[in-house]
Design a protein around this motif. Structure first.
Motif, PDB file in Angstrom:
ATOM      1  N   THR A  80      89.705   5.473 -64.227  1.00  0.00           N
ATOM      2  CA  THR A  80      88.362   4.964 -64.537  1.00  0.00           C
ATOM      3  C   THR A  80      88.200   3.500 -64.145  1.00  0.00           C
ATOM      4  N   PRO A  81      89.063   2.587 -64.615  1.00  0.00           N
ATOM      5  CA  PRO A  81      88.899   1.186 -64.182  1.00  0.00           C
ATOM      6  C   PRO A  81      89.135   1.005 -62.678  1.00  0.00           C
ATOM      7  N   LEU A  82      90.039   1.814 -62.094  1.00  0.00           N
ATOM      8  CA  LEU A  82      90.262   1.706 -60.658  1.00  0.00           C
ATOM      9  C   LEU A  82      89.016   2.114 -59.878  1.00  0.00           C
ATOM     10  N   ASN A  83      88.317   3.133 -60.363  1.00  0.00           N
ATOM     11  CA  ASN A  83      87.069   3.550 -59.714  1.00  0.00           C
ATOM     12  C   ASN A  83      86.021   2.436 -59.775  1.00  0.00           C
ATOM     13  N   VAL A  84      85.966   1.756 -60.938  1.00  0.00           N
ATOM     14  CA  VAL A  84      85.019   0.643 -61.083  1.00  0.00           C
ATOM     15  C   VAL A  84      85.363  -0.466 -60.090  1.00  0.00           C
ATOM     16  N   ILE A  85      86.659  -0.811 -60.017  1.00  0.00           N
ATOM     17  CA  ILE A  85      87.095  -1.889 -59.123  1.00  0.00           C
ATOM     18  C   ILE A  85      86.807  -1.518 -57.665  1.00  0.00           C
ATOM     19  N   ASN A  86      87.212  -0.305 -57.265  1.00  0.00           N
ATOM     20  CA  ASN A  86      86.993   0.121 -55.886  1.00  0.00           C
ATOM     21  C   ASN A  86      85.508   0.192 -55.548  1.00  0.00           C
ATOM     22  N   GLY A  87      84.709   0.750 -56.482  1.00  0.00           N
ATOM     23  CA  GLY A  87      83.266   0.879 -56.240  1.00  0.00           C
ATOM     24  C   GLY A  87      82.587  -0.467 -56.090  1.00  0.00           C
ATOM     25  N   ASN A  88      82.912  -1.410 -56.958  1.00  0.00           N
ATOM     26  CA  ASN A  88      82.280  -2.736 -56.915  1.00  0.00           C
ATOM     27  C   ASN A  88      82.689  -3.519 -55.665  1.00  0.00           C
ATOM     28  N   ILE A  89      83.986  -3.410 -55.300  1.00  0.00           N
ATOM     29  CA  ILE A  89      84.444  -4.116 -54.094  1.00  0.00           C
ATOM     30  C   ILE A  89      83.763  -3.535 -52.856  1.00  0.00           C
ATOM     31  N   ASN A  90      83.643  -2.226 -52.815  1.00  0.00           N
ATOM     32  CA  ASN A  90      82.936  -1.564 -51.711  1.00  0.00           C
ATOM     33  C   ASN A  90      81.483  -2.030 -51.638  1.00  0.00           C
ATOM     34  N   GLU A  91      80.846  -2.157 -52.804  1.00  0.00           N
ATOM     35  CA  GLU A  91      79.451  -2.610 -52.871  1.00  0.00           C
ATOM     36  C   GLU A  91      79.331  -4.027 -52.329  1.00  0.00           C
ATOM     37  N   LEU A  92      80.294  -4.895 -52.706  1.00  0.00           N
ATOM     38  CA  LEU A  92      80.235  -6.298 -52.293  1.00  0.00           C
ATOM     39  C   LEU A  92      80.525  -6.463 -50.799  1.00  0.00           C
ATOM     40  N   ILE A  93      81.408  -5.639 -50.248  1.00  0.00           N
ATOM     41  CA  ILE A  93      81.803  -5.784 -48.847  1.00  0.00           C
ATOM     42  C   ILE A  93      80.765  -5.186 -47.901  1.00  0.00           C
ATOM     43  N   ASN A  94      80.249  -4.022 -48.249  1.00  0.00           N
ATOM     44  CA  ASN A  94      79.436  -3.247 -47.306  1.00  0.00           C
ATOM     45  C   ASN A  94      77.915  -3.394 -47.479  1.00  0.00           C
ATOM     46  N   TYR A  95      77.462  -3.981 -48.567  1.00  0.00           N
ATOM     47  CA  TYR A  95      76.020  -4.071 -48.822  1.00  0.00           C
ATOM     48  C   TYR A  95      75.647  -5.481 -49.238  1.00  0.00           C
TER      49      TYR A  95
END
Length: 959
Positions: free
Chosen positions: A481-496
């Motif tokens: 669960t926390p890993l999904n949050v970390i991965n999702g947020n980093i993806n959001e910051l890098i790609n959008y």
């Protein structure tokens, strides 16, 4: 190159393949799978002691023909793999990846192409788990060995009972066949290749083979062994004349003595080892019974010799049965004495079960004298009431020449229940009429108890294994669960593209999830610390509202996931700084909130913080968490704080079963109270009551900023092989105007120190590094370069014993990964802060040494002489402790300091010296060498004064 997701899948598959419970099966199942999965040419395992390929631990086997084992050994020694987890090298155009298997050896993978270092690091936990599996397999094999030993003991006992009961009531006409059968049984039992009986003539000039048994494939010699001159075997017959066994453990080591010497006689029959036992009656040598080992050398144990000696005596007894009753009585005494030596009890009763005779072993076992039981009913005397009728019926039905073998419970004189194995037969007169019962038995209580312990240990091990399996699965789930949050947020910051405010929100959520993940890992470590009694409070000043707000925010994602309304109510009276352990309070609150949110769907969770009472120094706080989720069964509420406990049928994501027991231990440590009310399918209310000390008002930020100024212009050598970690630490320190130099491993660090002639003010040393690790580099810096430059270790290791060992090897302070910016700066700055130690060392330590004898009076029950003896013993212990502390200071041995103080701690507690006791606990829980040395020196001074104080009061009391 594999992508990270594919790497994780492979790691999981490699881990789940480790499931066999024996080493042989583990090797057979995993080695081919690892070769295939990792695209290897071969995989094999080396044993650590000899660095040889373990038996059956290579795939494919043909690879051994081309394996240059000496080069592999050289790589292991050169790379110092005993202190690393893996290394990679190239031999004969092939790439070898060598992983350490703790306490066993090394796992080697051979490929055409190298495995990337990062993927090798990812494989370290797999091979650590593999090493644990090997250790568990060895434990299982050891248990099997113990069980085999128990079975062997029982087999010996059963054979003794069978032989005793057979020969007690043997029919004279069956003597010949019974002797041959017994010779066969006992020869096979002791793994002999040939067993035989010889008779001496009256003048002891010749001996002849009368009975013989041979194992399969061994040729008989009975026809060749008639009228053998005894003059050829003088040592043999002289031993027999003394009533002693003649033993040859290795025929090849006998001296040469001509054509007819003993060595040639035995060698011609292919004999490698033998034992012969004399058949003696009244100093008359009648013959001997012997056992040959032809296939291999054989050494007999004392237990086996006792058994063979018993057999020899039984043979004598059979022959003497043909003689007069007086001779029979004499032989029975020898037989009885021999049975006593092998701890067999004998009992004789008449047809009414009244005792006529018991031997000495029986009296020792049951605690009665012969006079106390003679004439008494044996069944009523020894057997529990529930079994008496059954035993009477069975014995009444027993016919002559029949045997009855039983396992019974029997009472001793003190009514202690013992388990016995007994063989019963009829006692007959000369007319063959039944006159009673005779029994031979052994005490089976210890074996029975051991069997129960083994069964219990097996069940405990099985339960533990199941719990660990569930625990690992739950931990894996909790991490996602926390890993999904970390991965999702980093993806959001890098790609959008995101607004500044949104970016900040995403970053905050990432930090919160990262903190949550770290807390989860700490949960597992806390459990180990709690079990070892190593958990202590790390108090500091913090704002209570900030802590509660951060705790509430960190789990907002879970509330959104389960579609819950999430409320936070805070009493503004508590918007103050308090002094306590913020990390542990947060850990408890996160656990409670996490449970509430996890077990509530489409509902609401309320987190409230209320002030119950407040004064100048303390504040009573009520933390309440209320939800309308699935609730808790009343039965489970009693076990909610037990380790690994999870309510059945709660939901599929039931957690690790560690959070609540850890939380309860922390609450107890904080002197708090917890109250839980719950109703199934209605919801749960958790109330946590804490009494918190208010913090002294001070401007922390200014003080910290001022303190960090000490780092300005300081020359710091940062030794770190991970470029990202090095970059982060370098930026943090350079913001405080420190001058940073970098080294990628211990070897580069040593070269840098030599080049700059020790112009560094501080060294930051990573522990795990290639080429040369931090510990080896520290030893060289301290011992060969003789430098006293402060060294701060940076490590992911959190285990107390390892951290203490780092201090012993020259490390000044330790920072554990992951660390915060504040932690790094505070630890580095502390090296340059002038501590009060410099000024306080010249002052007498203000530790209260006025002891109280209340506890000792209770222990001694008012006996003043006993109290004096206890105080004298304590004075000796003080002197021993002071001596050990002095030795520890010279060698800077932290472990010796802590062990010495730990040993004296109970006595300090008995004398109610609370202040001194707290100082000892402070040393036990510290990782700072300077703190340990300073505090233990204060303790030593206090102990010296205490010893003098006791001497003065002790002497004045006598006068």
């Amino acid at each position: 190159m594999l992508n990270p997701i594919h790497e994780k899948e492979i790691i999981l598959e490699l881990t789940f393949a480790i499931k066999a419970t024996s080493k042989e099966t583990l090797f057979k199942e995993t080695l081919p799978f690892y070769v295939k999965k990792l695209n290897c040419l071969s995989a094999f395992i080396l044993e650590e002691d000899k660095i040889n390929v373990a038996s059956g631990a290579v795939f494919p086997k043909a690879f051994l023909q081309d394996l240059d084992l000496e080069q592999v050994k050289h790589i292991i020694q050169e790379e110092c793999l005993k202190e690393l987890y893996f290394c990679c090298s190239r031999i004969n155009k092939l790439h070898y990846s060598i992983f350490k298997l703790t306490n066993f050896g090394y796992f080697v993978l051979v490929r055409n192409q190298p495995i990337s270092p990062n993927f090798c690091k990812s494989l370290i936990p797999v091979f650590q788990f593999y090493a644990n599996a090997l250790e568990n397999a060895e434990i299982a094999e050891e248990k099997n060995r113990i069980q085999t030993q128990i079975d062997q003991e029982i087999a010996i006992q059963n054979l003794l009972i069978k032989m005793a009961s057979t020969y007690v009531n043997i029919d004279l006409k069956d003597i010949e066949s019974n002797i041959q059968n017994s010779l066969t049984e006992i020869g096979a039992f002791v793994n002999a290749d040939r067993s035989y009986i010889f008779n001496y003539d009256k003048e002891l000039k010749t001996s002849s083979n009368t009975y013989e048994w041979c194992s399969e494939g061994i040729s008989p010699e009975i026809d060749n062994l008639q009228n053998i001159p005894t003059s050829e075997i003088p040592d043999w017959i002289n031993k027999h004349k003394l009533g002693q066994a003649f033993v040859v453990e290795d025929v090849s080591k006998l001296p040469d003595g001509g054509e007819y010497c003993l060595k040639n006689i035995l060698s011609s029959q292919g004999i490698k080892s033998l034992i012969t036992l004399p058949l003696v009656y009244k100093s008359n040598l009648m013959g001997f019974v012997g056992f040959d080992s032809v296939k291999q050398i054989r050494t007999y144990t004392n237990k086996e010799k006792s058994l063979l000696q018993l057999f020899a005596e039984l043979l004598v007894n059979i022959q003497l049965r043909k003689e007069a009753q007086e001779k029979l009585k004499y032989q029975e005494q020898k037989y009885q004495s021999l049975l006593e030596n092998v701890e067999i009890g004998l009992i004789e009763v008449d047809n009414h079960f009244n005792v006529e005779f018991i031997n000495e072993t029986s009296t020792k076992l049951f605690g009665y004298t012969i006079d106390e039981v003679e004439g008494k009913n044996a069944i009523e005397q020894f057997i529990p009431v529930d079994n008496q009728d059954y035993l009477m019926r069975a014995l009444n039905k027993l016919e002559p020449n029949q045997n009855l073998n039983l396992e019974l419970d029997a009472f001793t004189k003190d009514r202690f229940k013992r388990s016995i194995l007994i063989s019963l037969g009829t006692k007959n007169n000369i007319y063959g009429e039944k006159t009673g019962i005779i029994g031979a038995f052994i005490d089976n209580t210890k074996q029975k108890k051991l069997e129960k312990q083994l069964i219990k240990a097996k069940k405990v091990a099985e339960v533990a294994a199941n719990e660990k399996e569930k625990f690992l699965a739950n931990i894996s789930h909790e991490m996602r669960t926390p890993l999904n949050v970390i991965n999702g947020n980093i993806n959001e910051l890098i790609n959008y593209k995101n607004k500044t405010e949104d970016r900040k929100t995403l970053l905050n959520q990432t930090i919160n999830a990262s903190s949550y993940l770290l807390n989860l890992v700490n949960n597992v470590l806390d459990l180990a610390k709690i079990k070892a009694g190593k958990v202590s409070l790390d108090s500091s000043n913090f704002n209570l509202k900030d802590l509660c707000q951060n705790t509430f925010t960190i789990l907002a994602f879970l509330a959104k996931k389960n579609n819950n309304q999430y409320f936070f109510n805070f009493d503004e009276q508590l918007n103050i700084d308090v002094h306590s352990d913020a990390t542990k309070i947060s850990q408890v609150l996160v656990n409670f909130l996490n449970n509430a949110l996890k077990f509530t769907n489409n509902g609401s969770v309320k987190f409230s913080v209320k002030c119950l009472q407040k004064n100048e120094n303390y504040v009573d706080v009520l933390f309440s968490i209320k939800d309308d989720g699935i609730g808790i069964e009343k039965k489970f509420l009693n076990d909610i704080f037990s380790e690994f406990s999870r309510e059945k049928n709660s939901n599929e994501n039931s957690g690790t079963g560690l959070g609540m027991p850890i939380s309860k231990n922390i609450i107890d440590l904080l002197n708090g109270k917890i109250k839980i009310e719950s109703q199934k399918n209605k919801g749960t209310l958790i109330e946590l009551f804490l009494n918190l000390k208010t913090a002294e008002k001070q401007s922390r930020k200014k003080k910290e900023h001022k303190k960090f100024d000490l780092l300005r212009e300081k020359n710091i050598l940062l030794v770190e092989d991970n470029q990202m970690n090095a970059l982060i630490a370098k930026r943090i320190l350079e913001r405080e105007k420190a001058n940073i130099s970098l080294a990628k491993n211990g070897l580069e660090a040593i070269e840098a120190l030599k080049e700059k002639n020790n112009t560094y003010d501080l060294i930051l040393m990573d522990i795990q590094m290639p080429i040369m690790d931090g510990i080896k580099a520290t030893k060289i810096i301290r011992n060969k370069l003789s430098l006293t430059t402060p060294i701060i270790a940076i490590t992911a290791n959190v285990f107390k014993t390892d951290l203490d060992s780092y201090i012993n090897k020259g490390i000044n302070k330790i920072i554990t990964k992951p660390f915060t910016e504040k932690k790094l700066l505070e630890t580095c700055t502390s090296i340059f802060v002038n501590k009060p130690k410099d000024t306080e060392q010249n002052e007498d330590p203000k530790i209260n040494i006025d002891y109280n004898l209340k506890n000792l009076n209770e222990i001694a029950a008012g006996d003043s002489n006993f109290i004096d003896e206890l105080l004298s013993t304590f004075q000796i212990l003080i002197k021993e402790t002071v001596t050990k502390l002095d030795q520890a200071y010279l060698s800077k041995n932290v472990s010796l300091i802590k062990n010495a103080l730990h040993k004296i701690k109970p006595s300090i507690s008995d004398l109610m010296l609370d202040e001194l006791l707290e100082k000892i606990k402070l040393v036990e829980n510290s990782d700072d060498l300077e703190v340990i040395e300073y505090q233990s020196n204060l303790i030593k001074i206090a102990l010296i004064k205490l010893e003098k104080n006791i001497s003065n009061k002790h002497q004045s009391g006598k006068n």
